[in-house]
Motif scaffolding. Structure first.
Motif, PDB file in Angstrom:
ATOM      1  N   GLY A  69     -65.080  91.343  41.478  1.00 21.22           N
ATOM      2  CA  GLY A  69     -65.295  89.947  41.457  1.00 21.22           C
ATOM      3  C   GLY A  69     -66.445  89.789  40.275  1.00 21.22           C
ATOM      4  O   GLY A  69     -66.259  88.706  39.465  1.00 21.22           O
ATOM      5  N   THR A  70     -67.494  90.570  40.385  1.00 17.74           N
ATOM      6  CA  THR A  70     -68.352  90.878  38.992  1.00 17.74           C
ATOM      7  C   THR A  70     -67.711  90.762  37.569  1.00 17.74           C
ATOM      8  O   THR A  70     -68.308  90.139  36.782  1.00 17.74           O
ATOM      9  CB  THR A  70     -69.036  91.749  39.175  1.00 17.74           C
ATOM     10  N   LEU A  71     -66.408  91.293  37.547  1.00 15.42           N
ATOM     11  CA  LEU A  71     -65.671  91.584  36.308  1.00 15.42           C
ATOM     12  C   LEU A  71     -65.122  90.067  35.901  1.00 15.42           C
ATOM     13  O   LEU A  71     -65.238  89.602  34.837  1.00 15.42           O
ATOM     14  CB  LEU A  71     -64.337  92.258  36.630  1.00 15.42           C
ATOM     15  N   CYS A  72     -64.714  89.268  36.911  1.00  9.38           N
ATOM     16  CA  CYS A  72     -64.476  87.839  36.461  1.00  9.38           C
ATOM     17  C   CYS A  72     -65.682  87.115  36.333  1.00  9.38           C
ATOM     18  O   CYS A  72     -65.529  86.210  35.253  1.00  9.38           O
ATOM     19  CB  CYS A  72     -63.955  87.254  37.995  1.00  9.38           C
ATOM     20  N   LEU A  73     -66.727  87.214  36.684  1.00 11.61           N
ATOM     21  CA  LEU A  73     -67.999  86.488  36.612  1.00 11.61           C
ATOM     22  C   LEU A  73     -68.378  87.027  35.244  1.00 11.61           C
ATOM     23  O   LEU A  73     -68.850  86.156  34.328  1.00 11.61           O
ATOM     24  CB  LEU A  73     -69.000  86.779  37.506  1.00 11.61           C
ATOM     25  N   PHE A  74     -68.323  88.155  34.569  1.00  8.91           N
ATOM     26  CA  PHE A  74     -68.690  88.547  33.675  1.00  8.91           C
ATOM     27  C   PHE A  74     -67.925  87.851  32.535  1.00  8.91           C
ATOM     28  O   PHE A  74     -68.269  87.352  31.449  1.00  8.91           O
ATOM     29  CB  PHE A  74     -68.403  90.213  33.072  1.00  8.91           C
ATOM     30  N   ALA A  75     -66.335  87.663  32.597  1.00  9.30           N
ATOM     31  CA  ALA A  75     -65.524  87.106  31.618  1.00  9.30           C
ATOM     32  C   ALA A  75     -66.058  85.744  31.911  1.00  9.30           C
ATOM     33  O   ALA A  75     -66.136  85.065  30.740  1.00  9.30           O
ATOM     34  CB  ALA A  75     -64.282  87.360  32.246  1.00  9.30           C
ATOM     35  N   PHE A  76     -66.630  84.935  32.827  1.00  6.94           N
ATOM     36  CA  PHE A  76     -66.818  83.609  32.887  1.00  6.94           C
ATOM     37  C   PHE A  76     -68.030  83.356  32.210  1.00  6.94           C
ATOM     38  O   PHE A  76     -67.988  82.551  31.404  1.00  6.94           O
ATOM     39  CB  PHE A  76     -66.841  83.434  34.369  1.00  6.94           C
ATOM     40  N   PHE A  77     -69.115  84.253  32.400  1.00  8.17           N
ATOM     41  CA  PHE A  77     -70.327  83.984  31.734  1.00  8.17           C
ATOM     42  C   PHE A  77     -70.202  84.139  30.372  1.00  8.17           C
ATOM     43  O   PHE A  77     -70.946  83.475  29.298  1.00  8.17           O
ATOM     44  CB  PHE A  77     -71.598  84.762  32.327  1.00  8.17           C
ATOM     45  N   ALA A  78     -69.631  85.121  29.886  1.00  9.50           N
ATOM     46  CA  ALA A  78     -69.533  85.499  28.536  1.00  9.50           C
ATOM     47  C   ALA A  78     -68.817  84.430  27.825  1.00  9.50           C
ATOM     48  O   ALA A  78     -69.062  83.935  26.815  1.00  9.50           O
ATOM     49  CB  ALA A  78     -68.524  86.836  28.423  1.00  9.50           C
ATOM     50  N   ALA A  79     -67.683  83.956  28.459  1.00 14.73           N
ATOM     51  CA  ALA A  79     -66.950  82.926  27.915  1.00 14.73           C
ATOM     52  C   ALA A  79     -67.404  81.707  27.662  1.00 14.73           C
ATOM     53  O   ALA A  79     -67.566  80.690  26.646  1.00 14.73           O
ATOM     54  CB  ALA A  79     -65.388  82.596  28.629  1.00 14.73           C
ATOM     55  N   LEU A  80     -68.162  81.376  28.726  1.00 15.87           N
ATOM     56  CA  LEU A  80     -69.193  80.263  28.578  1.00 15.87           C
ATOM     57  C   LEU A  80     -70.107  80.443  27.442  1.00 15.87           C
ATOM     58  O   LEU A  80     -70.450  79.461  26.835  1.00 15.87           O
ATOM     59  CB  LEU A  80     -70.029  80.092  30.050  1.00 15.87           C
TER      60      LEU A  80
END
Lengths: 302, 644
Positions: B164-175
């Motif tokens: 899950g954190t991996l997805c969040l990493f991607a999310f925040f980085a993309a954001l």
């Protein structure tokens, strides 16, 4: 003050009239079988006699064994108060009361099954298991019926939902709700209220160990529930709101009578189903309500 | 106020492992001030924002306490504090010499990191706090690390959490890449950010335990110490819910999100509770029930999103407020139930329901409190679970009655909720009755003892909370309204779109009458003479404890209907011949997603990895061949590229 008086009056009416229904059903059954049958008022005698008796309680049971039936009875009475009586409207009508009604029935179920499990008896456990399991299907059917009424009337309050008829789907809804009534009140073909041993399967088996006043409360609660479902079914199908008060009252009384006689006739003419067929029958009841819902949706604004 | 909380929590972490009393005092002050800060926001204090002067990781700390954060902070403060009090009786130093100190340390870290997750308004710091929170959860779950299944549960939790954190990493980085800054805040004006929400959805859904990403939840919650289970179930999974609500409010969400969340939520609710019904382990049952409740919350949130898209304030507001209230309610009653389950475990040493029974006699407090929790979780009036479910039902019915297009999501959702409600009732009648009623099935159950004062006190507070929200739901509306306004400003203020005071009144009348009727019937039974005798049971001479109906048998009918989905496994040997020697029947509900889907995939990955390991054998000649082969391949690649 007048609201309080109104509610008290309704309370009296519900409590006093409820034990009449099982008497009528037994009369119908006796008539079909060509017997004389017990008096119509038999349940009243039974209740008053039970109320005077002493109580035998299992050594395993906690005070919840007695409190359970009491709370269940209060929940059923509460549900009955919420239900509008024909032209007289609801006792305490508000938006969302219909959901409270469904959940009060669930409270009653919780308390009844809880009290049944108090005794540690396998037999009563069996009844409790069946009660909670089949309730899953009846609740689905009931909530679908309520959705249909809600779509038809555009409201979530009982007095408006039940004022109109269920429209084109009324016949389907009537059939579905009648099956729900039979299942929820443990009548034939789902259960047999006449027997007390192996053949009794759901409700009677849960109350085997109850005696005296708690048993009286349980029996009265069961009669109340039957009346409640009969009234709900009648009002869902009949367009109460479009009749004059007198005609509506007469229609309600007639319809409840017809439902009661219908239960008696079903009980006389049908045998209890095998248990593995009960879910099938309940699913059919659910599907009937679902089709009623779809018809109501297709039918356009009421 | 928050400063006090911070200082107190840090103060609890530092000397906590050594001095339990100081730790407890600091924890109570810390969580109490978290609660107070939240209440201050509800009482009308303006939103609080703060930037630090120093930079952490190249960014200034940005904290923000608005209605939505405060809503979750209140739950964190309450359950965090009560859990600390409960832990004093449940996980004391003399019984758990080495792990009690560690438990205190990580408890403080977990509360603090969850607080930071809720306050953080900077993507980078949000991730750091999130990671810390996940790690402290892992250490708390594996407090008792001697046992193999606990370590396995911890690893599974850690793996799922990091996925899950991996997805969040991607999310925040993309954001951050799209907006050019790690700062978070309302970004509804940038429709191009919409698709990013799917990443956040995946990441937060793992933490929240939405089906089919719930795989880690049952084993982690069942195997953790009970006060940790309560915190995990009551608060930690709500961090996932918080993420979903927070970012669906800040980001411009794609139109399909509302439909997806409603659909997944309804499916989660139904399947979660069906699996709960099938469990024989008390805490596992509670864990699956958490999955169900997250599903209910998701239905409310999805409906809120549909309402926001529809532009209709009435039912959307009701659904979102219902979802938020259910967050609180589930936090209260699930913590209560886990505490009660913990007290059973503490007294008997087992979570297996088929080994318990008849505990009401030796543990009357726990039995009564569990019953209250069971009624609340089944959504029965007059308790709090009913209030929030009622609001969600009402919102969905409004959608249907208004014939808006969203009704095609609402009608199935109502149906699924009704099924889930009835199944929840079945599951909790089973759990309560098998554990607390009847006769003790084993010696440990017969020799159980009531829990201590600190454990009992924590449970009583939670039960009182359940009753309070049930009796006076209107009191909590302004707070919910504030949180809803933080989510969608146009929905600010206004009277509740549901007759909450009337419902509260009805509930109060119900409680009064039920108490009066119960006491009255008891008195009348006593007056007419009350005899005790053996259970009649149609004439058994000597009923034995083993003749009682088991939990598995109670659930069998309804679970059978779902067997085809989960692939129930059954092994049995029927009794044969006139003198049957041995017969048994074992039924097991497998973790379908984990065992049938993730297990094989993970196994295949491990096999490929194992095969790749064959290449590493330490023989120089072969390495030279690899080198030559690699160079040739590279050369060919370059040549081919030049020829083009």
């Amino acid at each position: 003050m007048s609201t309080l008086l109104d509610i008290l009056l309704r309370l009296t009416l519900w409590i006093l009239l409820a034990p009449l229904l099982p008497g009528i059903i037994n009369q119908v059954k006796a008539w079909v079988a060509g017997r004389r049958g017990p008096p119509v008022l038999q349940l009243y005698y039974d209740l008053s006699r039970l109320w005077r008796k002493s109580v035998v309680m299992s050594t395993l049971a906690s005070p919840g064994f007695v409190a359970g039936p009491a709370v269940a009875w209060v929940a059923l009475v509460g549900a009955a108060i919420l239900l509008p009586i024909g032209p007289f409207g609801g006792g305490l009508s508000f938006k969302g009361d219909v959901i409270l009604l469904v959940y009060l029935l669930a409270v009653a179920r919780f308390c009844t099954t809880w009290a049944a499990m108090e005794t540690g008896s396998a037999f009563e456990g069996m009844g409790a298991a069946r009660e909670v399991s089949y309730a899953v299907l009846t609740e689905a059917a009931l909530i679908t019926a309520i959705l249909a009424l809600s779509v038809e009337s555009g409201s979530v309050a009982l007095d408006r939902m039940l004022a109109l008829s269920a429209g084109t789907g009324a016949v389907l809804l009537a059939a579905g709700l009648f099956a729900v009534l039979l299942a929820e009140n443990c009548r034939v073909p789902f259960d047999d209220p006449n027997t007390h041993l192996e053949l009794t399967m759901i409700h009677e088996v849960m109350v085997l160990d109850h005696s005296g006043p708690p048993l009286a409360v349980i029996l009265h609660g069961a009669a109340l529930k039957l009346l409640l479902f009969a009234v709900l079914l009648s009002e869902a199908v009949l367009p109460m709101g479009r009749m004059s008060p007198l005609a509506a009252t007469a229609a309600l009384v007639g319809a409840v009578g017809a439902v009661t006689i219908g239960v008696g006739l079903v009980e006389s003419l049908l045998a209890r189903f095998a248990f593995r067929r009960v879910p099938l029958l309940l699913t059919i009841a659910f599907l009937l309500c679902l089709f009623a819902l779809l018809l109501a949706w297709k039918g356009g604004p009421a | 106020m928050l400063l006090v909380a911070l200082v107190a929590c840090v103060a609890a972490i530092v000397p906590g492992p050594r001095w339990p009393r100081i730790w407890l005092a600091c924890m109570v002050v810390g969580t109490g001030s978290i609660l107070a800060a939240a209440v201050a926001v509800f009482a009308g204090a303006p939103d609080w924002e703060w930037w630090s002067a120093v930079r952490v990781g190249g960014e200034r700390l940005h904290l923000r306490l608005d209605g939505l954060s405060a809503w979750f902070m209140a739950l964190l403060g309450l359950v965090g504090g009560l859990g600390a009090i409960y832990a004093r009786g449940y996980w004391p130093d003399d019984a758990h010499a080495d792990s009690a100190a560690r438990g205190r340390l990580w408890w403080g870290v977990m509360i603090l990191s969850m607080g930071f997750v809720l306050l953080s308004s900077n993507g980078l710091h949000f991730l750091i706090a999130w990671e810390l929170f996940a790690l402290s959860g892992f250490f708390l779950i594996t407090l008792d690390r001697q046992r193999r299944e606990i370590r396995a549960a911890g690893w599974l939790y850690l793996a799922a959490s990091h996925a899950g954190t991996l997805c969040l990493f991607a999310f925040f980085a993309a954001l951050a890449g799209r907006t050019g800054s790690w700062e978070l805040g309302p970004m509804r004006a940038h429709p191009e950010l919409g698709p990013l929400f799917w990443l956040a959805f995946a990441g937060f859904a793992v933490k929240a335990g939405l089906f089919p990403l719930h795989i880690w939840l049952p084993s982690a919650h069942a195997n953790a110490p009970s006060h940790v289970s309560a915190l995990m179930s009551g608060v930690a999974i709500k961090m996932g819910v918080y993420g979903l609500i927070r970012f669906s409010g800040w980001l411009p969400t794609p139109a399909a999100v509302g439909w997806t969340i409603t659909g997944i939520g309804a499916a989660t609710a139904l399947l979660g509770i069906a699996l709960a019904l099938a469990q024989n382990d008390l805490k596992r049952l509670l864990a699956y029930c958490s999955v169900e409740n997250v599903g209910i919350i998701a239905v409310g949130l999805g409906g809120g999103l549909l309402g926001a898209a529809d532009g209709d304030a009435g039912w959307g507001r009701l659904l979102l407020a219902g979802a938020l209230l259910h967050v609180w309610n589930h936090g209260l009653f699930k913590a209560l139930l886990f505490f009660a389950a913990g007290s059973v475990l503490h007294a008997t040493g087992t979570r297996e329901m088929s080994r318990l029974g008849g505990l009401w006699r030796s543990m009357p407090w726990t039995a009564v409190l569990f019953t209250i929790g069971a009624m609340a979780v089944s959504g029965l009036p007059p308790l709090n679970g009913f209030v929030s479910e009622w609001m969600i039902y009402l919102g969905l019915f409004d959608v249907v009655a208004g014939r808006s297009p969203a009704a095609w999501a609402a009608m199935p959702a109502v149906l699924m909720l009704a099924l889930a409600g009835a199944l929840a009732l079945a599951a909790f009648v089973k759990a309560g009755a098998v554990v607390f009623l009847g006769a003790p099935r084993t010696r440990v159950a017969a020799e159980a003892h009531e829990c201590g004062g600190s454990m009992r006190g924590a449970m009583v507070v939670l039960a009182a909370g359940c009753l309070a929200i049930g009796l006076a739901p209107a009191v909590f509306w302004p707070a919910a309204g504030r949180a809803v306004a933080a989510w969608n400003p146009p929905w600010a203020a206004g009277a509740p779109p549901a007759p909450l005071p009337t419902l509260g009144l009805a509930n109060a009348v119900l409680v009064t009458l039920a108490l009066a009727a119960g006491a009255g019937l008891w008195a009348s039974a006593r007056a007419r003479g009350l005899r005790r005798s053996l259970t009649w049971d149609c004439g058994y001479a000597s009923p034995a404890a083993r003749m009682q109906y088991t939990g598995g048998a109670m659930a069998a009918i309804a679970v059978g209907w779902f067997g085809w989905i989960f692939g129930a496994e059954r092994r049995q040997r029927r009794p044969r011949g006139p003198f049957p020697a041995g017969a048994h029947r074992i039924e097991r509900m497998p973790e379908a997603v984990l065992e049938r889907l993730i297990g094989p995939v993970a196994g295949a990955v491990m096999q490929v990895a194992g095969a790749a390991r064959q290449l590493q054998h330490g023989r120089l000649q072969y390495y030279l061949v690899y080198l030559a082969g690699g160079l040739t391949a590279l050369g060919t690649l370059v040549l081919v590229g030049e020829m083009k």
